[in-house]
Design a protein around this motif. Structure first.
Motif, short mmCIF file in Angstrom:
data_model
loop_
_atom_site.label_atom_id
_atom_site.label_comp_id
_atom_site.label_asym_id
_atom_site.label_seq_id
_atom_site.Cartn_x
_atom_site.Cartn_y
_atom_site.Cartn_z
N MET A 179 -1.99 -8.08 -6.48
CA MET A 179 -1.08 -9.17 -6.88
C MET A 179 -1.11 -9.31 -8.42
SD MET A 179 0.43 -12.50 -6.59
CE MET A 179 0.87 -12.24 -4.90
N GLU A 199 -8.31 -10.66 -12.09
CA GLU A 199 -8.89 -10.06 -13.30
C GLU A 199 -7.88 -10.14 -14.44
OE1 GLU A 199 -10.20 -5.75 -15.05
OE2 GLU A 199 -9.65 -5.90 -12.94
N TRP A 245 -3.74 -17.14 -8.93
CA TRP A 245 -4.23 -16.11 -7.99
C TRP A 245 -5.07 -16.76 -6.88
CZ3 TRP A 245 -9.49 -14.44 -7.48
CH2 TRP A 245 -9.65 -13.38 -6.58
N GLN A 251 -4.06 -16.81 -2.94
CA GLN A 251 -4.96 -16.21 -1.95
C GLN A 251 -5.29 -17.18 -0.83
OE1 GLN A 251 -8.69 -14.94 -3.42
NE2 GLN A 251 -8.20 -12.89 -2.70
N ARG A 293 -4.41 -9.49 -12.79
CA ARG A 293 -4.25 -8.72 -11.55
C ARG A 293 -5.43 -9.00 -10.62
NH1 ARG A 293 -2.44 -2.82 -12.14
NH2 ARG A 293 -4.42 -2.58 -13.15
N ASP A 294 -5.14 -9.52 -9.44
CA ASP A 294 -6.16 -9.84 -8.44
C ASP A 294 -7.33 -10.61 -9.06
OD1 ASP A 294 -4.61 -8.54 -6.57
OD2 ASP A 294 -5.59 -6.62 -6.92
#
Ligand code: KG4
Ligand code: ZN
Length: 340
Positions: A1, A22, A309, A313, A19-20
């Motif tokens: 993601m 990070e 994020w 999630q 991203r995810d």
């Protein structure tokens, strides 16, 4: 993601690509125009964001070698903050989301600060106690889970960063003065002047305006050469009084609420003396202390992308959160707690 995140709630313009969870890239620009006014001028902040946001976003994305088509979600701060500044960043983000046909997620600025110490780190054990202090907010928050927060104390008047900035202004230091006071106070004598520790023993709320007035009265008794000769002592004594009252409350809160970690957030969390005191308080209680890196303490988009994020999630990325709200109490995010 892949998340593109924008933060423009006050005088920082910041963009991040996450991203995810990070952070792949983050760029933050602090508007300089306000220093000559001794505080943030809302209209100028909004105008400056209009100029900064587009080039900043393109520059940050290009650092990652990714393009707009790789972005899955666009997040931006929608409150609390200055209405003009919020509208520029979130309006831009919303337009981009529409053009790319991607979802938009509005983020609560203070909620993002609460989780900022987790960026690029392992998860913080919960419940954790956050001392969140910036130019606009000072609060103690018990974080039980995502979207499950209990504000156990907040300031009755000035924010802690605001107190640093106002004392700096009294002494002719440039705005914002926090970092400079931090530096100058290192060489000062913390007990040269006796300043009051407000609201000692009176629960978890803070007050800093009386301390600022006490510094003002002290300065009125001195001539300019006395002031410049003792500048580090004045600042060290001010800082010790301000942080001393904060730490008394934090120690008490640790004892009462038994958190599994102590966390700092917000611009003032970059303060070296505060970091020492928090580390020692946590060590004393046998719990870990999580301090974000100084870049993540101040306003930044990495924390916006990181929270987006986490929310996504957890299935909490709801469209209902996207209205712009200049005032937006953190408690509203935690209906279970505020109803209790
Ligand atoms: O979180 P932030 O970047 O912006 C908001 O106010 O939301 O915090 C800025 C505040 C300013 O009041 C500044 O003087 C203070 O944080 N600050 C510090 C330090 N660095 C920034 N205060 C004390 N010590 C520092 N090292
Ligand atoms: Zn902030």
């Amino acid at each position: 993601m892949l998340i593109l995140a924008i933060e423009t709630s006050c005088d920082e313009a910041s963009v991040a690509v996450v991203r995810d969870g990070e952070v792949l890239a983050v760029k933050t620009l602090t508007q300089q125009i306000h220093s000559r006014y001794g505080g943030v001028v809302p209209e100028l902040a909004g105008r400056s964001h209009v100029e900064l946001i587009d080039p900043l976003l393109k520059e940050t994305l290009s650092q990652t070698q990714l393009d707009f088509q790789s972005v899955d979600l666009i997040a931006a701060t929608v409150g609390p903050g200055l209405i003009g500044s919020l509208l520029v960043g979130s309006g831009y983000a919303r337009g981009l989301a529409r053009a790319l046909d991607r979802p938009f997620l509005g983020i609560h600025h203070l909620e993002a600060h609460l989780w900022s110490a987790e960026i690029d780190r392992p998860e913080i054990p919960r419940p954790f106690l956050v001392f969140l202090a910036s130019g606009g907010h000072t609060m103690l928050v018990l974080v039980k889970h995502l979207r499950y927060y209990e504000v156990i104390g907040s300031t009755r008047d000035d924010a802690l960063g605001e107190a640093y900035d106002k004392v700096g202004k009294l002494l002719g230091l440039p705005y914002p003065a926090g970092a400079e006071i931090d530096r100058l106070a290192k060489t000062g004598n913390t007990s040269a002047f006796e300043f009051p520790r407000a609201m000692a023993g009176q629960g978890y709320d803070f007050s800093f305006s009386g301390l600022k007035t006490a510094v003002l009265y002290q300065l009125k008794k001195m001539n300019s050469s006395q002031i410049s000769d003792t500048l580090p002592d004045i600042l060290a004594s001010f800082q010790e009084a301000a942080l001393g009252s904060v730490l008394d409350k934090i120690r008490q809160a640790i004892q009462t609420y038994q958190p599994r970690a102590l966390v700092a957030a917000g611009g003032v969390a970059a303060n070296s003396r505060l970091r020492e005191l928090l580390t020692a308080a946590a060590e004393n209680r046998g719990i870990p202390c999580f301090l974000p890196t100084p870049e993540v303490c101040g306003d930044n988009a990495a924390m916006i992308g990181y929270l987006a994020w986490k929310l996504n999630q957890a299935g909490l990325a709801r469209a209902a959160d996207d209205a712009v709200r200049p005032r937006w109490p953190l408690e509203i995010l935690s209906p279970l707690v505020s109803a209790a």
